[in-house]
Design a protein around this motif. Structure first.
Motif, PDB file in Angstrom:
ATOM      1  N   CYS A  29       0.832  -1.203   0.000  1.00  0.00           N
ATOM      2  CA  CYS A  29       0.000   0.000   0.000  1.00  0.00           C
ATOM      3  C   CYS A  29       0.861   1.245   0.000  1.00  0.00           C
ATOM      4  N   GLY A  45      -5.829   5.397   0.869  1.00  0.00           N
ATOM      5  CA  GLY A  45      -4.617   4.697   0.479  1.00  0.00           C
ATOM      6  C   GLY A  45      -4.859   3.911  -0.795  1.00  0.00           C
ATOM      7  N   TYR A  46      -3.803   3.404  -1.359  1.00  0.00           N
ATOM      8  CA  TYR A  46      -3.882   2.644  -2.607  1.00  0.00           C
ATOM      9  C   TYR A  46      -3.129   1.344  -2.425  1.00  0.00           C
ATOM     10  N   VAL A  47      -3.766   0.245  -2.803  1.00  0.00           N
ATOM     11  CA  VAL A  47      -3.137  -1.067  -2.705  1.00  0.00           C
ATOM     12  C   VAL A  47      -2.788  -1.524  -4.124  1.00  0.00           C
ATOM     13  N   THR A  66      -3.562  -0.109  -9.295  1.00  0.00           N
ATOM     14  CA  THR A  66      -3.942  -0.025  -7.885  1.00  0.00           C
ATOM     15  C   THR A  66      -5.451   0.128  -7.738  1.00  0.00           C
ATOM     16  N   TYR A  68      -8.133   1.924  -4.625  1.00  0.00           N
ATOM     17  CA  TYR A  68      -8.054   2.681  -3.386  1.00  0.00           C
ATOM     18  C   TYR A  68      -8.878   2.041  -2.279  1.00  0.00           C
ATOM     19  N   ASN A  71      -8.330   4.826   4.370  1.00  0.00           N
ATOM     20  CA  ASN A  71      -7.177   4.756   5.265  1.00  0.00           C
ATOM     21  C   ASN A  71      -7.412   5.760   6.394  1.00  0.00           C
TER      22      ASN A  71
END
Length: 75
Positions: A29, A45-47, A66, A68, A71
């Motif tokens: 992330c 956040g971005y995974v 990614t 999102y 978070n």
């Protein structure tokens, strides 16, 4: 809003292509620097969901995909 997405926030998939680089791992992330996206995306956040490498006569490029996730954002 309880139980849903904040008003005006749309699910984002962010993908980018850059000069070849190693080290991106699916499941890791990261955040995006404030000011690049609209302020309503602050705190998301971005995974990493995909990594692809391509090598050609023009060189090596890496594409990262990614999705999102909240978070610390209160829904």
């Amino acid at each position: 809003r309880s139980g849903g997405m904040p008003v005006g926030v749309f699910p984002l998939k962010v993908s980018f292509t850059m000069r070849g680089i190693e080290g991106f791992i699916i499941g890791e992330c990261f955040g995006i620097e404030e000011g690049i996206l609209p302020s309503k995306y602050k705190g998301w956040g971005y995974v990493i969901t995909g990594v692809e490498h391509q090598i050609s006569n023009d060189g090596w490029v890496t594409k990262v995909e990614t999705q999102y996730y909240p978070n610390g954002v209160k829904l």
